[in-house]
Design a protein around this motif. Structure first.
Motif, PDB file in Angstrom:
ATOM      1  N   UNK A 126       0.829  -1.204   0.000  1.00  0.00           N
ATOM      2  CA  UNK A 126       0.000   0.000   0.000  1.00  0.00           C
ATOM      3  C   UNK A 126       0.861   1.249   0.000  1.00  0.00           C
ATOM      4  N   UNK A 127       1.923   1.235   0.768  1.00  0.00           N
ATOM      5  CA  UNK A 127       2.809   2.390   0.843  1.00  0.00           C
ATOM      6  C   UNK A 127       3.510   2.622  -0.498  1.00  0.00           C
ATOM      7  N   UNK A 176      -5.755  -5.722   2.677  1.00  0.00           N
ATOM      8  CA  UNK A 176      -5.865  -5.663   4.131  1.00  0.00           C
ATOM      9  C   UNK A 176      -6.816  -6.726   4.703  1.00  0.00           C
ATOM     10  N   UNK A 177      -7.700  -7.256   3.866  1.00  0.00           N
ATOM     11  CA  UNK A 177      -8.592  -8.328   4.320  1.00  0.00           C
ATOM     12  C   UNK A 177      -7.882  -9.679   4.249  1.00  0.00           C
ATOM     13  N   UNK A 178      -7.007  -9.824   3.241  1.00  0.00           N
ATOM     14  CA  UNK A 178      -6.332 -11.099   2.973  1.00  0.00           C
ATOM     15  C   UNK A 178      -5.593 -11.674   4.181  1.00  0.00           C
ATOM     16  N   UNK A 179      -4.803 -10.901   4.970  1.00  0.00           N
ATOM     17  CA  UNK A 179      -4.111 -11.488   6.120  1.00  0.00           C
ATOM     18  C   UNK A 179      -5.054 -12.102   7.142  1.00  0.00           C
ATOM     19  N   UNK A 180      -6.196 -11.458   7.386  1.00  0.00           N
ATOM     20  CA  UNK A 180      -7.159 -12.001   8.342  1.00  0.00           C
ATOM     21  C   UNK A 180      -7.795 -13.277   7.792  1.00  0.00           C
ATOM     22  N   UNK A 211     -10.288   0.340  -9.305  1.00  0.00           N
ATOM     23  CA  UNK A 211      -9.521  -0.897  -9.219  1.00  0.00           C
ATOM     24  C   UNK A 211      -8.455  -0.857  -8.122  1.00  0.00           C
ATOM     25  N   UNK A 212      -7.635   0.214  -8.036  1.00  0.00           N
ATOM     26  CA  UNK A 212      -6.669   0.274  -6.923  1.00  0.00           C
ATOM     27  C   UNK A 212      -7.331   0.302  -5.553  1.00  0.00           C
ATOM     28  N   UNK A 213      -8.498   0.924  -5.453  1.00  0.00           N
ATOM     29  CA  UNK A 213      -9.197   0.948  -4.155  1.00  0.00           C
ATOM     30  C   UNK A 213      -9.639  -0.454  -3.760  1.00  0.00           C
ATOM     31  N   UNK A 214     -10.127  -1.218  -4.734  1.00  0.00           N
ATOM     32  CA  UNK A 214     -10.527  -2.606  -4.468  1.00  0.00           C
ATOM     33  C   UNK A 214      -9.312  -3.427  -4.059  1.00  0.00           C
TER      34      UNK A 214
END
Length: 294
Positions: A206-207, A231-235, A222-225
């Protein structure tokens, strides 16, 4: 019961055979005549596969972002000229100047011009999907293969009544507290490590996305998605890992760790200068500090 080889896709079987040959020493010949422990096989093959497959693509994508930045600068200059031309054209035709209609037409023409320019110079945003397209099938094959080697069936590819026997040595050739790679980690330590490494990857990605943007404009859809998925993927992956054999979770950790190290290496100024990557890049100490603060 049915033997697992009767229902397993060929690519998964080939991956299993490769891993077993490295374990027994067959694939490495005289380098390791007695073979390698399973934790070393998983870590070694994962690192080699990711470096060989993803490094060239990552370099290409970083260089592609340089072209995108240059073309976006050109488009901004062209936007002013086009807007002036459209206003003059509207007035010459004696039509009423509708600002909303003018802006919509301007955006339409700019988008068309941008797509054509990006495609012409080989840096269309869709090319950014090249890395996951290459990486995901390999990740799935390795995941299925390691799960089979740990003595677990895979419901996506195995039918009912399929018997999976754990590979020899998987129950005792682990590492540290997860010596048994066929068992679930009761301490949840592997899950915690997996979440930490994956989240670090997401923060750094993201950075890097923000660093390559030189304005404060709102990100396109698309970048927002992609940012949300990152950030959802690790959880999501950490939740799944709770019920997985330690060998599989260890593979996921190594895969994510190699990706993180790649990103850190690409942020070294000397490396970026040699590879012709965009800069200036933040220092690794700044990145690590940002990861822990996040």
């Amino acid at each position: 019961m049915v033997d697992v080889s009767d229902s397993t896709p060929m690519m998964v079987e080939v991956t299993k055979m490769l891993l077993e040959s490295v374990h027994t020493g067959t694939a490495l010949g005289t380098l390791t005549p007695n073979g390698l422990p399973w934790w070393c096989v998983i870590a070694g093959t994962t690192t080699v596969a990711r470096v060989l497959l993803t490094t060239p693509i990552s370099i290409y994508l970083h260089r592609m972002s340089v072209k995108q930045q240059s073309l976006n600068t050109l488009l901004k200059t062209w936007q002013t000229t086009l807007q002036t031309s459209m206003v003059a054209e509207t007035r010459m035709k004696g039509k009423e100047l509708d600002e909303d209609v003018l802006n919509k037409e301007l955006k339409k023409r700019l988008a068309k011009k941008q797509s054509r320019l990006m495609m012409m110079h080989g840096c269309h945003p869709l090319f950014g999907l090249l890395l996951p397209i290459v990486q995901f099938p390999v990740w799935m094959c390795m995941s299925f293969a390691v799960r089979h080697l740990a003595g677990r069936s895979v419901w996506l590819i195995d039918g009912p009544g399929v018997y999976v026997m754990a590979a020899q040595g998987m129950a005792e050739e682990g590492l540290l507290w997860f010596a048994n790679l066929t068992a679930v980690d009761p301490t949840y330590g592997l899950t915690a490590v997996l979440w930490t490494v994956c989240m670090s990857n997401s923060v750094l990605s993201h950075w890097n996305m923000r660093r390559t943007r030189h304005d404060n404009a709102t990100l396109p859809l698309l970048p927002r998605i992609m940012r949300t998925v990152m950030y959802v993927y690790p959880f999501f992956l950490a939740g799944i890992s709770i019920a997985q054999p330690s060998g599989l979770v260890f593979y996921w950790i190594v895969s994510a760790l190699v990706a993180l190290v790649q990103k850190l290496v690409f942020n070294i100024k000397a490396v970026r200068r040699v590879l012709g990557l965009p800069g200036p890049a933040p220092t690794n100490s700044q990145i690590i500090d940002r990861i822990f603060r996040t």
